[in-house]
Design an enzyme around this catalytic site. Structure first.
Site, PDB file in Angstrom:
ATOM      1  N   LYS A  29       0.682  -0.913  -0.489  1.00  0.00           N
ATOM      2  CA  LYS A  29       0.075   0.183  -0.013  1.00  0.00           C
ATOM      3  C   LYS A  29       0.562   1.058   0.070  1.00  0.00           C
ATOM      4  O   LYS A  29       0.607   2.086  -0.633  1.00  0.00           O
ATOM      5  CB  LYS A  29      -1.039  -0.175   0.977  1.00  0.00           C
ATOM      6  CG  LYS A  29      -2.068  -1.243   0.864  1.00  0.00           C
ATOM      7  CD  LYS A  29      -3.145  -0.374   2.574  1.00  0.00           C
ATOM      8  CE  LYS A  29      -4.104  -1.456   1.820  1.00  0.00           C
ATOM      9  NZ  LYS A  29      -3.694  -3.049   1.592  1.00  0.00           N
ATOM     10  N   ASN A  78      -7.156  -3.071  -5.672  1.00  0.00           N
ATOM     11  CA  ASN A  78      -6.811  -4.419  -5.980  1.00  0.00           C
ATOM     12  C   ASN A  78      -6.885  -4.963  -7.727  1.00  0.00           C
ATOM     13  O   ASN A  78      -7.233  -4.285  -8.167  1.00  0.00           O
ATOM     14  CB  ASN A  78      -8.985  -5.247  -5.820  1.00  0.00           C
ATOM     15  CG  ASN A  78      -8.590  -4.630  -4.217  1.00  0.00           C
ATOM     16  OD1 ASN A  78      -7.826  -4.954  -3.263  1.00  0.00           O
ATOM     17  ND2 ASN A  78      -9.325  -3.781  -3.718  1.00  0.00           N
ATOM     18  N   GLU A  92      -6.158   2.202  -2.435  1.00  0.00           N
ATOM     19  CA  GLU A  92      -5.265   1.527  -2.782  1.00  0.00           C
ATOM     20  C   GLU A  92      -6.375   0.369  -4.122  1.00  0.00           C
ATOM     21  O   GLU A  92      -7.057   0.887  -4.508  1.00  0.00           O
ATOM     22  CB  GLU A  92      -5.563  -0.258  -1.784  1.00  0.00           C
ATOM     23  CG  GLU A  92      -7.044  -0.257  -1.172  1.00  0.00           C
ATOM     24  CD  GLU A  92      -7.130  -1.006  -0.653  1.00  0.00           C
ATOM     25  OE1 GLU A  92      -5.981  -2.130   0.542  1.00  0.00           O
ATOM     26  OE2 GLU A  92      -8.223  -2.056  -0.550  1.00  0.00           O
ATOM     27  N   ARG A 148      -7.499  -8.040  -9.332  1.00  0.00           N
ATOM     28  CA  ARG A 148      -8.369  -8.823  -9.513  1.00  0.00           C
ATOM     29  C   ARG A 148      -9.372  -9.059  -9.407  1.00  0.00           C
ATOM     30  O   ARG A 148      -9.420  -7.610  -9.319  1.00  0.00           O
ATOM     31  CB  ARG A 148      -7.542 -10.045  -8.427  1.00  0.00           C
ATOM     32  CG  ARG A 148      -7.923  -9.157  -6.918  1.00  0.00           C
ATOM     33  CD  ARG A 148      -8.308 -10.425  -5.542  1.00  0.00           C
ATOM     34  NE  ARG A 148      -8.334  -9.003  -4.659  1.00  0.00           N
ATOM     35  CZ  ARG A 148      -9.637  -9.028  -3.823  1.00  0.00           C
ATOM     36  NH1 ARG A 148     -10.404  -9.363  -4.828  1.00  0.00           N
ATOM     37  NH2 ARG A 148      -9.180  -8.011  -2.898  1.00  0.00           N
ATOM     38  N   GLU A 172      -9.754   1.852  -5.467  1.00  0.00           N
ATOM     39  CA  GLU A 172     -10.538   2.401  -4.686  1.00  0.00           C
ATOM     40  C   GLU A 172     -10.391   4.039  -4.125  1.00  0.00           C
ATOM     41  O   GLU A 172      -8.983   4.465  -3.722  1.00  0.00           O
ATOM     42  CB  GLU A 172     -11.010   1.184  -3.300  1.00  0.00           C
ATOM     43  CG  GLU A 172     -10.337  -0.147  -4.171  1.00  0.00           C
ATOM     44  CD  GLU A 172     -11.250  -1.200  -2.660  1.00  0.00           C
ATOM     45  OE1 GLU A 172     -11.357  -1.095  -1.985  1.00  0.00           O
ATOM     46  OE2 GLU A 172     -11.137  -2.617  -3.405  1.00  0.00           O
ATOM     47  N   HIS A 179     -16.598   4.554   1.086  1.00  0.00           N
ATOM     48  CA  HIS A 179     -16.040   3.844   0.274  1.00  0.00           C
ATOM     49  C   HIS A 179     -16.408   3.406  -0.992  1.00  0.00           C
ATOM     50  O   HIS A 179     -17.471   3.043  -0.723  1.00  0.00           O
ATOM     51  CB  HIS A 179     -15.835   2.272   1.234  1.00  0.00           C
ATOM     52  CG  HIS A 179     -15.032   2.121   0.319  1.00  0.00           C
ATOM     53  ND1 HIS A 179     -14.139   0.648   1.012  1.00  0.00           N
ATOM     54  CD2 HIS A 179     -13.975   1.895  -0.505  1.00  0.00           C
ATOM     55  CE1 HIS A 179     -13.243  -0.106   0.556  1.00  0.00           C
ATOM     56  NE2 HIS A 179     -13.051   0.124  -0.771  1.00  0.00           N
ATOM     57  N   LYS A 196      -1.652   1.720   9.050  1.00  0.00           N
ATOM     58  CA  LYS A 196      -2.371   0.169   8.378  1.00  0.00           C
ATOM     59  C   LYS A 196      -0.931   0.173   7.762  1.00  0.00           C
ATOM     60  O   LYS A 196       0.066   0.322   7.937  1.00  0.00           O
ATOM     61  CB  LYS A 196      -2.580   0.831   6.829  1.00  0.00           C
ATOM     62  CG  LYS A 196      -4.036   1.637   7.431  1.00  0.00           C
ATOM     63  CD  LYS A 196      -4.240   2.098   5.719  1.00  0.00           C
ATOM     64  CE  LYS A 196      -5.980   2.848   5.360  1.00  0.00           C
ATOM     65  NZ  LYS A 196      -6.888   3.138   3.962  1.00  0.00           N
ATOM     66  N   VAL A 210     -15.103  -9.709  -5.589  1.00  0.00           N
ATOM     67  CA  VAL A 210     -16.085 -10.276  -4.427  1.00  0.00           C
ATOM     68  C   VAL A 210     -17.589 -10.096  -5.673  1.00  0.00           C
ATOM     69  O   VAL A 210     -18.824 -10.329  -6.096  1.00  0.00           O
ATOM     70  CB  VAL A 210     -16.148 -10.506  -3.368  1.00  0.00           C
ATOM     71  CG1 VAL A 210     -17.931 -11.254  -3.023  1.00  0.00           C
ATOM     72  CG2 VAL A 210     -15.240 -11.009  -3.001  1.00  0.00           C
ATOM     73  N   LYS A 248     -16.803  -6.001   4.045  1.00  0.00           N
ATOM     74  CA  LYS A 248     -18.281  -5.769   3.426  1.00  0.00           C
ATOM     75  C   LYS A 248     -18.896  -6.665   3.588  1.00  0.00           C
ATOM     76  O   LYS A 248     -18.295  -7.772   3.163  1.00  0.00           O
ATOM     77  CB  LYS A 248     -17.408  -5.584   1.537  1.00  0.00           C
ATOM     78  CG  LYS A 248     -16.536  -4.375   1.026  1.00  0.00           C
ATOM     79  CD  LYS A 248     -15.857  -3.935   0.255  1.00  0.00           C
ATOM     80  CE  LYS A 248     -14.585  -3.442  -0.039  1.00  0.00           C
ATOM     81  NZ  LYS A 248     -14.494  -4.137  -1.593  1.00  0.00           N
TER      82      LYS A 248
END
Length: 580
Positions: free
Chosen positions: A116, A289, A287, A291, A275, A208, A158, A294, A237
């Site tokens: 991050k 992701n 950040e 990939r 995000e 978010h 973080k 979900v 989430k």
């Protein structure tokens, strides 16, 4: 092009990948641990390989077994899904070394985005806004305390290599900092094998918002709109929705463009998300992701784009066939994560035998799962049972459709507990229905929500309260107003039509807001049909629903080819005169 693909995952995402492969004519190799030997994806696959005992470190995280399975079965590609090895650059690099196409970005991109602190630095260089803080790891508590004093409290510490909601601590005052710093580093070392942490300003009352991006290996990239993921417990989430209706069309377009810029700046390929934390003052990169996520079905429902299919085609070397102007989001979609957890016991895992799994039906209702009635929900893996997804022409109808679908969903068995009643309680809360919640809402309101959930579990047929006031329409994408239009803006949230006679211009405005009609397709020809302006039967249905809700008007035939636009206007005008 990929011809035979090994799925290095399990559960609903493995089933989702297998279905996309089937439609593309790609042969499927499933992998399974001992406890998953009778799973749905095993029965769907052309071939299935046992990769170890139930413990993930000996099966789905065991790289040698996965690589051997791919090579022995003649697979030429590997899809990691999400979780497990999906963001492990070493796994991606080993796949490449063995001549296997890894469905995801290059290893070096995964390495950069997986850290991050590095990701923050790279996104700042690409021009994405950051919250006040540092872009490099903080070495000591004293150094971190000085940074916190400079940027102001509250701050959040973080883990640089963190993910999945772990390795984050909010600090409200200087006297709390040293202990929080030590504890966060310990979690980071234990969970991620990397103690590095960084510090940034913690945004209170934020939302978010994540932007879905899709990039090919030839330098092209687009975004497919955004999703709001603010309903979460301790950064995990529970419910996602799209679009982020609380944002203006201009802000939505702005963060979409920022996301694409950031993704392309680091050479990202495939499907991923950028995000942001958003408040009234702006949107701040959080950040990336690297990939599939979900909640990708939310975007699929809004755009009609099969994201897993696009992932596979991009991994196979094909250029993106979509341009940014081709992407149109319609209506509103919601996804609820149905977890085998007991919210009343601190969300403790509650696996068991699925004596009953009764999936809801009805219009635009989808349930993605890797389980079937009679299966055992294993205690060895993530508690996700499935994902319930609905679409509707506007947010209020989507909320009501989801409440109805959750009430129909039955998951029963010894020891099993789920989040179903809690999600119904969330959807019924006034703050959520009014779209005023933030990322702290669930933690703040949990006692109240648990009480409401218990009542709903006892009486699942309890109807949702009637809607009041105008419909909560998702704002139209930027640019749907015609250049030079002098139509005055309506009050925020007030989407009712004016009292003056309904005109063809009003119909064009309605179709822009409800069906994504682009500016260049607007017409003044009353003899034109839906097909002439590039809209389909789904757009006609959205219009039907809106006309019924606003004017109590029904078009006698559901076939859009049956009517000219002028006939639609005349029907509404007639209804208006009868209402007057």
């Amino acid at each position: 092009m990929i011809s035979r693909l090994l799925i290095a995952n399990r559960g609903e995402i493995a089933v989702r990948i297998a279905r996309a492969c089937r439609e593309l004519g790609i042969e499927v190799v499933a992998t399974y641990s001992t406890s998953d030997r009778h799973s749905a994806v095993v029965e769907m696959a052309d071939e299935a390989v046992h990769i170890g005992p139930p413990a993930p470190r000996h099966s789905y995280l065991h790289v040698p077994n996965l690589i051997e399975a791919a090579l022995r079965t003649g697979a030429d590609a590997v899809h990691p899904g999400y979780g497990f090895l999906s963001e492990d650059p070493d796994f991606a690099e080993i796949c490449d070394t063995e001549g296997l196409t890894f469905v995801g970005p290059p290893p070096e991109v995964m390495q950069q985005m997986g850290n991050k602190a590095t990701a923050r630095r790279l996104m700042a260089e690409a021009g994405l806004p950051l919250l006040p803080g540092v872009v490099e790891p903080v070495r000591t508590a004293e150094e971190g305390l000085a940074i916190a004093d400079e940027i102001g409290y509250p701050v959040i510490i973080k883990a640089a290599a963190g993910g999945g909601g772990r390795g984050m601590t909010v600090v409200s005052a200087p006297e709390e900092f040293a202990e929080a710093f030590t504890a966060t580093r310990a979690v980071a070392r234990a969970v991620f094998r990397d103690p590095a942490v960084y510090v940034e300003r913690y945004l209170t009352g934020a939302r978010h918002v994540e932007v879905q991006v899709l990039c090919d290996g030839h330098g092209a990239g687009i975004h497919l709109g955004e999703r709001d993921c603010s309903l979460q417990r301790r950064h995990q989430k529970l419910l996602e929705e799209g679009p982020a209706a609380h944002l203006s069309p201009e802000r939505r377009a702005e963060i979409g463009a920022l996301a694409v810029r950031g993704a392309l700046s680091v050479g990202f390929t495939g499907a991923g998300t950028v995000e942001f934390l958003v408040d009234a003052a702006g949107a701040y990169f959080m950040e990336m992701n690297a990939r599939i996520q979900v909640e990708h079905p939310v975007t699929e429902a809004l755009t009609g784009v099969d994201l897993v299919r696009e992932q596979l085609l991009v991994a196979g070397g094909r250029r993106l066939q979509l341009q940014q102007e081709d992407v149109v989001t319609r209506g509103a979609a919601i996804e609820c994560r149905i977890n085998a957890e007991d919210p009343a016991r601190g969300f403790a895992p509650a696996p068991g035998h699925l004596d009953v799994l009764q999936v809801p039906g009805g219009p635009w209702t989808r349930f993605d799962t890797g389980y079937r009635q009679g299966d055992d929900v294993s205690p060895h893996y993530d508690s996700l049972l499935g994902k319930l997804v609905v679409w509707a022409p506007d947010r209020d109808q989507a909320v009501r459709r989801m409440d109805r679908a959750l009430a129909e969903l039955r998951v029963e068995g010894p020891g099993l507990r789920t989040t179903i009643a809690l999600q119904r309680a969330m959807l019924r809360h006034p703050e959520v229905r009014a779209d005023r919640h933030d990322i702290e809402f669930l933690d703040r309101s949990l006692p109240e929500l648990l009480a409401s959930a218990a009542a709903l579990a006892a009486s699942p047929a309890t109807p949702m309260p009637a809607a009041h006031g105008p419909l909560q329409l998702v704002p139209a994408p930027s640019g749907t107003d015609r250049p030079g239009s002098s139509r005055p803006p309506t009050d925020e949230g007030n989407t009712a039509m004016p009292d003056s006679p309904f005109t063809l211009e009003d119909l064009m405005d309605l179709l822009a807001a409800k069906a994504g009609l682009p500016p260049e397709s607007r017409t003044t020809d009353p003899d034109a049909h839906f097909a002439d302006i590039g809209l389909d039967s789904l757009a006609f249905l959205s219009m039907q629903t809106e006309l019924h809700d606003r004017f109590d008007t029904e078009m006698p035939d559901d076939d859009p080819d049956r009517y000219t636009l002028g006939e639609i206007v005349a029907t509404v005008s007639s209804a208006q005169s009868q209402m007057a």
